[in-house]
Scaffold this active site. Sequence first.
Site, PDB file in Angstrom:
ATOM      1  N   ARG A  88     -36.098 -48.755  15.254  1.00 19.05           N
ATOM      2  CA  ARG A  88     -35.618 -47.760  16.215  1.00 19.05           C
ATOM      3  C   ARG A  88     -36.737 -47.237  17.094  1.00 19.05           C
ATOM      4  NH1 ARG A  88     -30.913 -46.160  12.302  1.00 19.05           N
ATOM      5  NH2 ARG A  88     -29.735 -44.739  13.579  1.00 19.05           N
ATOM      6  N   ARG A 163     -19.793 -37.518   8.144  1.00 18.50           N
ATOM      7  CA  ARG A 163     -21.235 -37.398   7.969  1.00 18.50           C
ATOM      8  C   ARG A 163     -21.729 -36.235   8.825  1.00 18.50           C
ATOM      9  NH1 ARG A 163     -23.715 -43.304   9.069  1.00 18.50           N
ATOM     10  NH2 ARG A 163     -25.173 -42.063  10.262  1.00 18.50           N
TER      11      ARG A 163
HETATM   12  P1  AMP Z   1     -27.820 -44.745  10.429  1.00 15.06           P
HETATM   13  O1  AMP Z   1     -27.077 -44.789   9.146  1.00 15.06           O
HETATM   14  O2  AMP Z   1     -28.462 -46.059  10.771  1.00 15.06           O
HETATM   15  O3  AMP Z   1     -27.007 -44.188  11.564  1.00 15.06           O
HETATM   16  O4  AMP Z   1     -29.028 -43.719  10.215  1.00 15.06           O
HETATM   17  C1  AMP Z   1     -28.792 -42.360   9.919  1.00 15.06           C
HETATM   18  C2  AMP Z   1     -30.070 -41.548  10.158  1.00 15.06           C
HETATM   19  O5  AMP Z   1     -31.104 -42.016   9.285  1.00 15.06           O
HETATM   20  C3  AMP Z   1     -30.651 -41.657  11.553  1.00 15.06           C
HETATM   21  O6  AMP Z   1     -30.030 -40.774  12.492  1.00 15.06           O
HETATM   22  C4  AMP Z   1     -32.106 -41.280  11.289  1.00 15.06           C
HETATM   23  O7  AMP Z   1     -32.243 -39.878  11.063  1.00 15.06           O
HETATM   24  C5  AMP Z   1     -32.371 -41.966   9.947  1.00 15.06           C
HETATM   25  N1  AMP Z   1     -32.833 -43.365  10.155  1.00 15.06           N
HETATM   26  C6  AMP Z   1     -32.206 -44.501   9.746  1.00 15.06           C
HETATM   27  N2  AMP Z   1     -32.896 -45.591  10.093  1.00 15.06           N
HETATM   28  C7  AMP Z   1     -33.986 -45.135  10.759  1.00 15.06           C
HETATM   29  C8  AMP Z   1     -35.086 -45.780  11.388  1.00 15.06           C
HETATM   30  N3  AMP Z   1     -35.209 -47.121  11.421  1.00 15.06           N
HETATM   31  N4  AMP Z   1     -36.025 -44.991  11.975  1.00 15.06           N
HETATM   32  C9  AMP Z   1     -35.951 -43.643  11.937  1.00 15.06           C
HETATM   33  N5  AMP Z   1     -34.941 -42.972  11.376  1.00 15.06           N
HETATM   34  C10 AMP Z   1     -33.956 -43.715  10.784  1.00 15.06           C
END
Ligand code: AMP
Length: 218
Positions: A88, A163
């Site tokens: 990201r 969520r």
């Molecule tokens: P997701 O389930 O992929 O939508 O991720 C949920 C949250 O986890 C994101 O909004 C970030 O706060 C954190 N997160 C997940 N993957 C990453 C990543 N690669 N880099 C930084 N934060 C992450």
Amino acid sequence: MVIVLFGKPGAGKGTQAPRLAAALGVPILATGEALRAAIREGTPMGLAAKAFMDKGELVADDVILGIIKDTLSSAPYANGAILDGVVRTVPQAEGLQRVLGDLDRRLGAVLVFDIADSEIVQRVSGRLTCDKCSAPFTGRTPGESCDVAGCQSGLGGGTLMRRKDDEPAAVQTRLDVYKEKTAPVLQWYERHGARIATIDAVGSMDEVTNRAKHALGL
Ligand code: AMP
């Protein structure tokens, strides 16, 4: 083969990841899911990440790179992985390249899920997630039971909830963070000659799966 699923939050990466993982016969690495598991288990990493996640902000690159390195070096990932929500930021892309180089593996493709912000807001506002297995649902009511087979038998059955980072204010933050920190990653991959395949992420689950498989040559 290592495939990076790339796109805005709510673009459908988490829905398509298991389908593509099954088609390729490789496991999924989803950092968001790894962090939510750490929160459920109450580990120091989970406790530190929670405040950032609840607000829709990114967790620190060194934490994410630790998860990437540990996971990709483990035996189940020896033949490749589907990376969902990983990479990201540009430092994460650089770090992933280093990890893959050290493991003598290479990036197969970056699969970009193309979708407008307006569609994301509508989609995410109707999304519920199982509090145990994290499967996403639409058209359901909060409090209903999860009906994913493995969830019921393996984890005692989860409950569908919104969520915290799917609340409207957090969704807007996540879209802003995507534009500022994540979108430049695609230019980084272009400059570094990665294979980039873009698909239209709007359509039925099966339509998007078929587009993704076609784009990956599966
Ligand atoms: P997701 O389930 O992929 O939508 O991720 C949920 C949250 O986890 C994101 O909004 C970030 O706060 C954190 N997160 C997940 N993957 C990453 C990543 N690669 N880099 C930084 N934060 C992450």
